[in-house]
Enzyme design. Sequence first.
Site, PDB file in Angstrom:
ATOM      1  N   ALA A   1       0.872  -1.175   0.000  1.00  0.00           N
ATOM      2  CA  ALA A   1       0.000   0.000   0.000  1.00  0.00           C
ATOM      3  C   ALA A   1       0.911   1.228   0.000  1.00  0.00           C
ATOM      4  CB  ALA A   1      -0.886  -0.022   1.229  1.00  0.00           C
TER       5      ALA A   1
ATOM      6  N   GLY B   1       0.626  -4.905   0.892  1.00  0.00           N
ATOM      7  CA  GLY B   1      -0.592  -4.990   0.081  1.00  0.00           C
ATOM      8  C   GLY B   1      -0.390  -5.751  -1.220  1.00  0.00           C
TER       9      GLY B   1
ATOM     10  N   GLU C   1      -0.771  -9.254  -0.232  1.00  0.00           N
ATOM     11  CA  GLU C   1      -2.197  -9.480   0.057  1.00  0.00           C
ATOM     12  C   GLU C   1      -3.016  -9.572  -1.232  1.00  0.00           C
ATOM     13  OE1 GLU C   1      -1.918  -6.111   2.740  1.00  0.00           O
ATOM     14  OE2 GLU C   1      -2.916  -7.303   4.297  1.00  0.00           O
TER      15      GLU C   1
ATOM     16  N   GLU D   1       4.788  -5.022   7.234  1.00  0.00           N
ATOM     17  CA  GLU D   1       4.072  -3.924   7.913  1.00  0.00           C
ATOM     18  C   GLU D   1       4.579  -3.682   9.329  1.00  0.00           C
ATOM     19  OE1 GLU D   1       2.672  -6.330   6.119  1.00  0.00           O
ATOM     20  OE2 GLU D   1       1.085  -5.509   4.839  1.00  0.00           O
TER      21      GLU D   1
HETATM   22  N1  COA Z   1       4.580   3.086  -0.846  1.00  0.00           N
HETATM   23  C1  COA Z   1       4.948   4.243  -1.414  1.00  0.00           C
HETATM   24  N2  COA Z   1       6.053   4.367  -2.165  1.00  0.00           N
HETATM   25  C2  COA Z   1       6.806   3.278  -2.341  1.00  0.00           C
HETATM   26  C3  COA Z   1       6.490   2.040  -1.761  1.00  0.00           C
HETATM   27  C4  COA Z   1       5.313   1.979  -0.983  1.00  0.00           C
HETATM   28  N3  COA Z   1       4.885   0.826  -0.428  1.00  0.00           N
HETATM   29  N4  COA Z   1       7.440   1.146  -2.104  1.00  0.00           N
HETATM   30  C5  COA Z   1       8.323   1.820  -2.861  1.00  0.00           C
HETATM   31  N5  COA Z   1       7.951   3.095  -3.002  1.00  0.00           N
HETATM   32  C6  COA Z   1       8.620   4.165  -3.757  1.00  0.00           C
HETATM   33  C7  COA Z   1       9.845   4.694  -3.045  1.00  0.00           C
HETATM   34  O1  COA Z   1       9.473   5.645  -2.080  1.00  0.00           O
HETATM   35  C8  COA Z   1      10.609   5.274  -4.198  1.00  0.00           C
HETATM   36  O2  COA Z   1      10.019   6.504  -4.553  1.00  0.00           O
HETATM   37  P1  COA Z   1      10.964   7.802  -4.863  1.00  0.00           P
HETATM   38  O3  COA Z   1      11.816   7.369  -6.040  1.00  0.00           O
HETATM   39  O4  COA Z   1       9.990   8.884  -5.213  1.00  0.00           O
HETATM   40  O5  COA Z   1      11.762   8.035  -3.640  1.00  0.00           O
HETATM   41  C9  COA Z   1      10.307   4.305  -5.327  1.00  0.00           C
HETATM   42  O6  COA Z   1       9.116   3.623  -4.965  1.00  0.00           O
HETATM   43  C10 COA Z   1      11.397   3.276  -5.528  1.00  0.00           C
HETATM   44  O7  COA Z   1      11.603   2.620  -4.309  1.00  0.00           O
HETATM   45  P2  COA Z   1      13.054   2.450  -3.623  1.00  0.00           P
HETATM   46  O8  COA Z   1      12.860   2.227  -2.176  1.00  0.00           O
HETATM   47  O9  COA Z   1      13.944   3.562  -4.037  1.00  0.00           O
HETATM   48  O10 COA Z   1      13.524   1.095  -4.346  1.00  0.00           O
HETATM   49  P3  COA Z   1      14.568   0.037  -3.770  1.00  0.00           P
HETATM   50  O11 COA Z   1      14.839  -0.904  -4.888  1.00  0.00           O
HETATM   51  O12 COA Z   1      15.717   0.705  -3.122  1.00  0.00           O
HETATM   52  O13 COA Z   1      13.754  -0.754  -2.621  1.00  0.00           O
HETATM   53  C11 COA Z   1      11.859  -1.914  -1.686  1.00  0.00           C
HETATM   54  C12 COA Z   1      12.658  -1.540  -2.953  1.00  0.00           C
HETATM   55  C13 COA Z   1      10.608  -2.637  -2.122  1.00  0.00           C
HETATM   56  C14 COA Z   1      12.717  -2.847  -0.789  1.00  0.00           C
HETATM   57  C15 COA Z   1      11.521  -0.621  -0.905  1.00  0.00           C
HETATM   58  O14 COA Z   1      10.937   0.309  -1.811  1.00  0.00           O
HETATM   59  C16 COA Z   1      10.536  -0.838   0.204  1.00  0.00           C
HETATM   60  O15 COA Z   1      10.926  -1.348   1.257  1.00  0.00           O
HETATM   61  N6  COA Z   1       9.259  -0.466   0.002  1.00  0.00           N
HETATM   62  C17 COA Z   1       8.245  -0.548   1.011  1.00  0.00           C
HETATM   63  C18 COA Z   1       7.779  -1.976   1.203  1.00  0.00           C
HETATM   64  C19 COA Z   1       6.741  -2.030   2.313  1.00  0.00           C
HETATM   65  O16 COA Z   1       7.013  -1.794   3.475  1.00  0.00           O
HETATM   66  N7  COA Z   1       5.505  -2.383   1.923  1.00  0.00           N
HETATM   67  C20 COA Z   1       4.406  -2.466   2.844  1.00  0.00           C
HETATM   68  C21 COA Z   1       3.667  -1.162   2.858  1.00  0.00           C
HETATM   69  S1  COA Z   1       2.303  -1.224   4.007  1.00  0.00           S
END
Ligand code: COA
Length: 260
Positions: free
Chosen positions: A66, A111, A114, A134
């Site tokens: 999400a 999400g 999910e 989460e």
């Molecule tokens: N919500 C909002 N934005 C998200 C996102 C999320 N769940 N997951 C990734 N993004 C965005 C990042 O903020 C980034 O945006 P920006 O370029 O404007 O800063 C872009 O997507 C790329 O993500 P980034 O983190 O730079 O890529 P990465 O390859 O270094 O890491 C992940 C990838 C998936 C490990 C990391 O993005 C992450 O941990 N995301 C969240 C996962 C999460 O906790 N999901 C559950 C949410 S309830």
Amino acid sequence: MDLSTLLFEQKKNYAIVTINRPDKLNALNNTVLTELKQVFSNLSVLDEIRCVIVTGAGAKSFVAGADIAEINKLDVPQAKVFAEFGQSVFSLIEEMNKPVIAAINGFALGGGAELAWSCHIRICSENALFGQPEVDLGLIPGYGGTQRLPRLISSSLAAQLLLTGEKIDAQKALALGLVNNVFKPEELLPKAEELADKISAKPALAVQNILKALSSTRQTGLNEGLAIEALLFSLTCGSDDFHEGTKAFLEKRKAAFKHK
Ligand code: COA
């Protein structure tokens, strides 16, 4: 359909729905969920579409969760509405009258996991990574993760994944039965389409009634489920395709189904 965060493509008798926010790793914001609801509601009444594939745009991510930028702003009453809305979208997908295949092409986190759990069939690419992280955001899953994951794997492992936020790779997901197959990234969509094409050729009423019977396993006990199966079996026997399928077998020829 006028869509800003999804791509929609109809191919033969199946559709491909692609979540299209690759710059945000296809994170689910309110617009994505609203459009998913709209698209799946529309698909449910389109007889010519008999299977749906869901995937994410780009090579890196199915859905990375999400949208944390939206979650960050929620107060307690808003958070309840937020979770209930996401749950309603994923329940719509799970209860669809046509099979939904998740083609998981990278991150399936929060999400995104999910969403995958709510699809009927899951296949993934070698770079898929699954998790419910989460807890590391000071949160719990709100789109069904605490309910669907323990129904798919052991309650002990589900508890560990939910409580630690640990991620599992494609091979581990395969070993756990969370996905049916793992493919090279470039093969994932063609394989999903092959499967969708195969299912689309099956008699539609039988497919729909199999989905209804499967749904009853989520909602009822065994005896009630068996009663539902018997009812659905009898109703399926009223279809033209039942008569054609059994007649064709006895006449040693290929059935020509009309999906009636
Ligand atoms: N919500 C909002 N934005 C998200 C996102 C999320 N769940 N997951 C990734 N993004 C965005 C990042 O903020 C980034 O945006 P920006 O370029 O404007 O800063 C872009 O997507 C790329 O993500 P980034 O983190 O730079 O890529 P990465 O390859 O270094 O890491 C992940 C990838 C998936 C490990 C990391 O993005 C992450 O941990 N995301 C969240 C996962 C999460 O906790 N999901 C559950 C949410 S309830």
